[in-house]
Write an enzyme that holds these catalytic residues in place. Sequence first.
Site: not given
Length: 484
Positions: A224, A226, A231, A402, A404, A409
């Site tokens: 899952h 990404k 380089d 979508h 997350k 604070d």
Amino acid sequence: MEKFYHFLTLAGIGLYWILVAGVTIRVVLKRRAVSVSLAWLMIIYIIPILGVACYFLFGELNLGRKRAERAKEMLAPFADWFSLLNDCHAHAPENFGRHIYRIDELCNNRFGLPALSGNSLSLQSSPDEILHSIIEDIENAQTSIRMVFYIWHPGGLADSVASALIQAAKRGVDVKLLLDSAGSHRFLRSEWEKMMRTAGIEVVQALEVSPWRIFLRRLDLRQHRKIIVIDEKIAYTGSMNLVDPAYFKQDSGVGQWIDIMIRVTGPTVNVLSAIHCWDWEVETGERTFPSLPECRIDPDEPQHPVQVVPSGPGMPEHLISQVLTLAINQANRSVRITTPYFVPSADLVATLKMTAQRGINVELIIPHKNDSVMVQWASRAFYSELLSAGVKIYEFYGGLLHTKSVVIDEEFCLVGTVNMDMRSLWLNFELTLAIDDLEFTKEMYWLQQSYMDDSHLVDIDQWKNRSMYSRFLERVFYLFNPLL
């Protein structure tokens, strides 16, 4: 003949009883949250035969024998590589803020993985901005491109990214692409995959889905993460899959997906590259390590420490879940969370309730409509106790939110690939960045505020008056918590 059929009936009942009793004992003896065990027992007894089959398919963390052995052997070498970063000038815990200091301690003690300063972070929240930025960096690549994604979906600007990768490979750039077999099934069957291989790009399916493997490996265990590393100088991570939202799931009835990516430069890039190396070895058996980062840090410049927090089979168990709990427990004023899938563990619910009950402003932003009906109803099963504890819940109307993210604070944040559900926190290959950068955190907080401006605050009195039909569906789908 009648006695024979009677005997078969009794034998079938007896065998089924032995099977159910055996699975029950196995569920009880497994060391995991009591709520998960009880949910599985409910499924096994309420749905005969199918419930037992579901447990064999989804009930236990099973990476497959070969991958599991490989991951076990990898832990020490990767921990050794990570521990070398402790000698880097970029690891300066004496300059860390209070939030990231404890998270650095946890990750360092469990995995040898320190937080590193000297990073530059750019928050990108527009799909066009994200994809055009990725394309530009690919076009400027000189030596290597490493990518891992759960979903690559053909169409729109995602095809332009594929074209840029093919052109990069043709000019001699070493390109490695790791795609989850289930999430990227359309891309892996498309002409793009063939053209990439022809151009010399290494395309590997992660956790290949096959009917021959259904009882050899847990099917809902997914890659899952990404990650893009170019380089070893530029990296991207965040919530967005390699998709153009205008061409993705347009018939799902939830609107476009709303995502973010973070463009990173600095020592954290090499750590993200190492996580790609881990994933690549788990799948292929090929071991490589990135170069160690250059750690010349100007003490007069902002330090911007970032802790990379990976999780998944073979890595220290529940590390992201621990970091999340630690971050929330350190809050002094506010906790603001965005997540598309909210099916939390009992421990996380207790943490959120306790945080609100000690006077902290806790805000949860989730989509009003979800692409998973089961998740949508299961999420609402938690509303009553959270609202009663003082947690504010906002339902977002501007599409499938979508992103997350967790902001603590208004000073510190967590962003990455992790949903607030047990599959993300306990099962999948996931990644979170813990970021101690006040300017970046303010940007993330303002973005969250823009989500709230397009949301509806759930009123506790109105919620208590919801229909019996809604209450029934909430409880029914709550039972399937382990499968969500």
